[in-house]
Design a protein around this motif. Structure first.
Motif, PDB file in Angstrom:
ATOM      1  N   UNK A   7       2.984   5.820  -2.920  1.00 58.39           N
ATOM      2  CA  UNK A   7       4.138   6.591  -3.377  1.00 58.39           C
ATOM      3  C   UNK A   7       4.121   6.734  -4.900  1.00 58.39           C
ATOM      4  N   UNK A   8       3.895   5.614  -5.595  1.00 62.84           N
ATOM      5  CA  UNK A   8       3.852   5.658  -7.065  1.00 62.84           C
ATOM      6  C   UNK A   8       2.711   6.529  -7.559  1.00 62.84           C
ATOM      7  N   UNK A   9       1.571   6.414  -6.925  1.00 60.26           N
ATOM      8  CA  UNK A   9       0.421   7.206  -7.349  1.00 60.26           C
ATOM      9  C   UNK A   9       0.607   8.687  -7.088  1.00 60.26           C
ATOM     10  N   UNK A  15       3.373   8.435 -11.043  1.00 56.85           N
ATOM     11  CA  UNK A  15       2.326   8.434 -12.051  1.00 56.85           C
ATOM     12  C   UNK A  15       2.118   9.819 -12.670  1.00 56.85           C
ATOM     13  N   UNK A  16       2.035  10.895 -11.905  1.00 57.42           N
ATOM     14  CA  UNK A  16       1.898  12.221 -12.529  1.00 57.42           C
ATOM     15  C   UNK A  16       3.118  12.608 -13.360  1.00 57.42           C
ATOM     16  N   UNK A  39       0.825  -1.207   0.000  1.00 56.32           N
ATOM     17  CA  UNK A  39       0.000   0.000   0.000  1.00 56.32           C
ATOM     18  C   UNK A  39       0.860   1.257   0.000  1.00 56.32           C
ATOM     19  N   UNK A  40       1.937   1.253   0.763  1.00 54.66           N
ATOM     20  CA  UNK A  40       2.845   2.408   0.796  1.00 54.66           C
ATOM     21  C   UNK A  40       3.487   2.614  -0.570  1.00 54.66           C
TER      22      UNK A  40
END
Length: 117
Positions: A99-101, A105-106, A94-95
């Motif tokens: 972090x990726x999201x 990702x942006x 989940x962490x």
């Protein structure tokens, strides 16, 4: 008898040395001492119930990574390694996804704008 802490001569019936105030271990099973002070009788921390992951903790571990780390550590130290490892792994996943999201990702959508001339 001689005090093990200060070397003074004391009575065999003394619980505490009158010279250095250290507790005397007379070798009986019910006397527990730690650095000259009596230890409290402490029981080991145990999590109650079977070592099966709880669905509510699984969901919360995925939604709140810190909760997954905490409840995983509590379960492992409480004698439930199977469910504790699952909560830790879910918290880490989940962490990572959080972090990726949030950061990675942006950035993928912004890369084409950096290469424009």
């Amino acid at each position: 008898m001689t005090c093990k802490h200060c070397g003074a001569s004391i009575s065999e019936h003394d619980v505490k040395c009158p010279y250095c105030d250290s507790y005397i271990d007379h070798g009986t099973a019910n006397n527990s001492y730690n650095n000259g002070a009596p230890m409290q009788n402490r029981q080991a921390f145990r999590v109650q119930g079977p070592d099966e992951p709880q669905p509510i903790f699984i969901v919360i571990s995925l939604l709140i990574p810190l909760f997954g780390f905490i409840i995983g550590a509590v379960n492992i130290s409480g004698g439930h390694p199977k469910s504790g490892r699952l909560y830790l792994i879910l918290g880490a996943v989940s962490f990572f996804l959080l972090f990726c999201g949030t950061f990675m990702f942006p950035m993928m959508f912004m890369l084409p704008f950096f290469h424009m001339k």
